[in-house]
Scaffold this motif. Sequence first.
Motif, PDB file in Angstrom:
ATOM      1  N   HIS A 194     -10.458  15.766  16.799  1.00  0.00           N
ATOM      2  CA  HIS A 194     -10.867  16.655  15.705  1.00  0.00           C
ATOM      3  C   HIS A 194     -10.829  18.112  16.147  1.00  0.00           C
ATOM      4  O   HIS A 194     -10.352  18.998  15.405  1.00  0.00           O
ATOM      5  CB  HIS A 194     -12.268  16.270  15.239  1.00  0.00           C
ATOM      6  CG  HIS A 194     -12.769  17.108  14.088  1.00  0.00           C
ATOM      7  ND1 HIS A 194     -13.646  18.147  14.268  1.00  0.00           N
ATOM      8  CD2 HIS A 194     -12.498  17.064  12.773  1.00  0.00           C
ATOM      9  CE1 HIS A 194     -13.894  18.713  13.104  1.00  0.00           C
ATOM     10  NE2 HIS A 194     -13.220  18.071  12.175  1.00  0.00           N
ATOM     11  N   LEU A 197      -7.295  19.168  16.382  1.00  0.00           N
ATOM     12  CA  LEU A 197      -6.745  19.371  15.045  1.00  0.00           C
ATOM     13  C   LEU A 197      -7.196  20.704  14.459  1.00  0.00           C
ATOM     14  O   LEU A 197      -6.406  21.417  13.831  1.00  0.00           O
ATOM     15  CB  LEU A 197      -7.165  18.217  14.127  1.00  0.00           C
ATOM     16  CG  LEU A 197      -6.637  18.247  12.684  1.00  0.00           C
ATOM     17  CD1 LEU A 197      -5.115  18.204  12.682  1.00  0.00           C
ATOM     18  CD2 LEU A 197      -7.196  17.092  11.880  1.00  0.00           C
ATOM     19  N   LYS A 198      -8.463  21.069  14.696  1.00  0.00           N
ATOM     20  CA  LYS A 198      -8.955  22.350  14.205  1.00  0.00           C
ATOM     21  C   LYS A 198      -8.225  23.507  14.884  1.00  0.00           C
ATOM     22  O   LYS A 198      -7.859  24.483  14.226  1.00  0.00           O
ATOM     23  CB  LYS A 198     -10.458  22.459  14.436  1.00  0.00           C
ATOM     24  CG  LYS A 198     -11.298  21.560  13.546  1.00  0.00           C
ATOM     25  CD  LYS A 198     -12.763  21.633  13.909  1.00  0.00           C
ATOM     26  CE  LYS A 198     -13.331  23.004  13.759  1.00  0.00           C
ATOM     27  NZ  LYS A 198     -14.780  23.058  14.074  1.00  0.00           N
ATOM     28  N   ARG A 199      -8.037  23.394  16.211  1.00  0.00           N
ATOM     29  CA  ARG A 199      -7.320  24.446  16.905  1.00  0.00           C
ATOM     30  C   ARG A 199      -5.872  24.552  16.418  1.00  0.00           C
ATOM     31  O   ARG A 199      -5.344  25.646  16.233  1.00  0.00           O
ATOM     32  CB  ARG A 199      -7.350  24.198  18.410  1.00  0.00           C
ATOM     33  CG  ARG A 199      -8.668  24.548  19.070  1.00  0.00           C
ATOM     34  CD  ARG A 199      -8.499  24.647  20.562  1.00  0.00           C
ATOM     35  NE  ARG A 199      -8.098  23.380  21.155  1.00  0.00           N
ATOM     36  CZ  ARG A 199      -8.940  22.472  21.585  1.00  0.00           C
ATOM     37  NH1 ARG A 199     -10.255  22.670  21.507  1.00  0.00           N
ATOM     38  NH2 ARG A 199      -8.504  21.332  22.122  1.00  0.00           N
ATOM     39  N   THR A 200      -5.240  23.392  16.209  1.00  0.00           N
ATOM     40  CA  THR A 200      -3.865  23.409  15.710  1.00  0.00           C
ATOM     41  C   THR A 200      -3.794  24.041  14.327  1.00  0.00           C
ATOM     42  O   THR A 200      -2.860  24.793  14.012  1.00  0.00           O
ATOM     43  CB  THR A 200      -3.312  21.975  15.677  1.00  0.00           C
ATOM     44  OG1 THR A 200      -3.408  21.398  16.991  1.00  0.00           O
ATOM     45  CG2 THR A 200      -1.860  21.967  15.247  1.00  0.00           C
ATOM     46  N   GLN A 201      -4.789  23.723  13.498  1.00  0.00           N
ATOM     47  CA  GLN A 201      -4.826  24.318  12.168  1.00  0.00           C
ATOM     48  C   GLN A 201      -4.968  25.831  12.254  1.00  0.00           C
ATOM     49  O   GLN A 201      -4.294  26.580  11.520  1.00  0.00           O
ATOM     50  CB  GLN A 201      -5.973  23.721  11.359  1.00  0.00           C
ATOM     51  CG  GLN A 201      -6.037  24.215   9.922  1.00  0.00           C
ATOM     52  CD  GLN A 201      -7.200  23.603   9.165  1.00  0.00           C
ATOM     53  OE1 GLN A 201      -8.094  23.009   9.762  1.00  0.00           O
ATOM     54  NE2 GLN A 201      -7.212  23.748   7.868  1.00  0.00           N
ATOM     55  N   GLN A 202      -5.838  26.305  13.141  1.00  0.00           N
ATOM     56  CA  GLN A 202      -5.990  27.742  13.323  1.00  0.00           C
ATOM     57  C   GLN A 202      -4.687  28.375  13.812  1.00  0.00           C
ATOM     58  O   GLN A 202      -4.317  29.467  13.378  1.00  0.00           O
ATOM     59  CB  GLN A 202      -7.122  28.024  14.301  1.00  0.00           C
ATOM     60  CG  GLN A 202      -8.499  27.635  13.781  1.00  0.00           C
ATOM     61  CD  GLN A 202      -9.581  27.806  14.820  1.00  0.00           C
ATOM     62  OE1 GLN A 202      -9.303  28.184  15.963  1.00  0.00           O
ATOM     63  NE2 GLN A 202     -10.817  27.528  14.449  1.00  0.00           N
ATOM     64  N   GLN A 203      -3.993  27.656  14.725  1.00  0.00           N
ATOM     65  CA  GLN A 203      -2.736  28.194  15.227  1.00  0.00           C
ATOM     66  C   GLN A 203      -1.681  28.246  14.121  1.00  0.00           C
ATOM     67  O   GLN A 203      -0.884  29.187  14.060  1.00  0.00           O
ATOM     68  CB  GLN A 203      -2.222  27.349  16.403  1.00  0.00           C
ATOM     69  CG  GLN A 203      -3.175  27.271  17.578  1.00  0.00           C
ATOM     70  CD  GLN A 203      -3.590  28.632  18.072  1.00  0.00           C
ATOM     71  OE1 GLN A 203      -2.815  29.569  18.019  1.00  0.00           O
ATOM     72  NE2 GLN A 203      -4.816  28.746  18.550  1.00  0.00           N
ATOM     73  N   LEU A 204      -1.685  27.235  13.250  1.00  0.00           N
ATOM     74  CA  LEU A 204      -0.741  27.242  12.142  1.00  0.00           C
ATOM     75  C   LEU A 204      -1.037  28.393  11.183  1.00  0.00           C
ATOM     76  O   LEU A 204      -0.118  29.055  10.678  1.00  0.00           O
ATOM     77  CB  LEU A 204      -0.793  25.901  11.401  1.00  0.00           C
ATOM     78  CG  LEU A 204      -0.221  24.701  12.150  1.00  0.00           C
ATOM     79  CD1 LEU A 204      -0.436  23.429  11.341  1.00  0.00           C
ATOM     80  CD2 LEU A 204       1.254  24.892  12.443  1.00  0.00           C
ATOM     81  N   VAL A 205      -2.331  28.626  10.928  1.00  0.00           N
ATOM     82  CA  VAL A 205      -2.700  29.750  10.070  1.00  0.00           C
ATOM     83  C   VAL A 205      -2.263  31.068  10.701  1.00  0.00           C
ATOM     84  O   VAL A 205      -1.706  31.956  10.040  1.00  0.00           O
ATOM     85  CB  VAL A 205      -4.216  29.740   9.803  1.00  0.00           C
ATOM     86  CG1 VAL A 205      -4.644  31.004   9.070  1.00  0.00           C
ATOM     87  CG2 VAL A 205      -4.611  28.513   8.987  1.00  0.00           C
TER      88      VAL A 205
END
Length: 460
Positions: A194, A197-205
């Motif tokens: 989790h 996934l949050k870090r990846t989401q931040q990187q995608l943003v």
Amino acid sequence: MPPIDSARQRSPSNRLAAPAAPEARPAALDGVDEGVWIEVIHKMDEVYNDLLQYEVALEEKNAALEDSQQFIESVLASISDILIVCNRHGLIQEVNDSLRRIVGLDEDALRGQPVCELFADDASRQRAREFFAARPATVQDCELLITGRDGSPLPVSLNCTPRLSGTGKLVGMVLTGRPVGELRRAYHALRQAHDDLKRTQQQLVQAEKMASLGRLVAGVAHELNNPISFVLGNVLALRRYTARLQTYLQAVHADEGVRSPGVEDLRRELRIDRIMDDLAPLLDGMTEGAERTRDIVDGLKRFSAIDRSAEEAFNLAEIVERAVRWVTRSGGKRLAVHVDLPKELPVIGSSGQMQQVLMNIVQNACDATVACSAPRLEISATCAAGGVELHFADNGPGISPDDLARIFDPFFTTKPVGQGTGLGLSISYGIVERHGGRLEAANRSQGGAVFSLSLPLAQA
């Protein structure tokens, strides 16, 4: 639980014998009527029939009891949770296969032992003794440590329930539970996934923001090209016009017959000679400024554009100077940068990607030296064997040995939360590798960190 003997397993010879026939009976005793004997024989037949019925009913009940016992034993053997049945003094009476597999002991070794001896530490044993208090109560989800097969403590979540007799009297306790080690590891793995996934989401943003910024820069650079072209064109036209006007004025002032009496006074009053002398430097400055602006716009377009081909020749020294200029001018604190590079460092590749690498290295040096009273970055080059090696040496605190081994790992950063993504050096490392070079980090003996960038030079 010992098996109950079944009456069905008895041989026919064990069944009740039927009463003898009247013919085989002895003669009637003197003084006893024969009707009495007949009545006794009928009574014996009735008792015999009742005994046969009782025997059949007992066999059926024994068969049902055996089926129930086998069912209970199969259920207990298939339960994955541990089960411990104790008397009211805390002595083990029954256990299931799950507990035996965990502790590595058979049922004979466990039966009759205090249940507290199963636990690994004093706190767990004391908590288990409280289960058997004077007035025990139901306990839910109590985590204790049980000594495993190899002697290591295993966390187990236990439930304890009083066991009552048919009259409601306390006869013991029933403990059930399950090991929580696997569950805990699964929870940690889920939590780690989790967080990733949050870090990846931040990187995608962040990547989407950078892509939007790149499109914005590309659009602005495109819009700036037109006015810069106008300025450069007009400056060149003014330079030609200035030369013509200067020639004309010189001719006018040289012909004394054409000049009116007040022309000389007006020439001195308007400082025409000084203006004519300043026109050339002013035009040179305007041309230089317009050309520098054009170079900046061209660099923005190269940096923000999508690299369709990495096979282009560019001067690495110019990319270094541009990266230093952009980072130092955008930083809040002035970083003294000393650049000692050859004027020409021809390299084949993507100038936009290489500028991204160099800006990242210079920005990291700027961040590392933010606490220094006189932050300094020295950039030098060593050319040998058809390649060039750039050295970026700062006077910051350096890199700790633990961080040095994973400084190029994705998502690793020593910056505070919100100030670093942990992808800059990782992406830079991949870009340099795709260009046939290598990127390394080390600490200097005199203090600070040094990044070494090696690239092959373009062949003439």
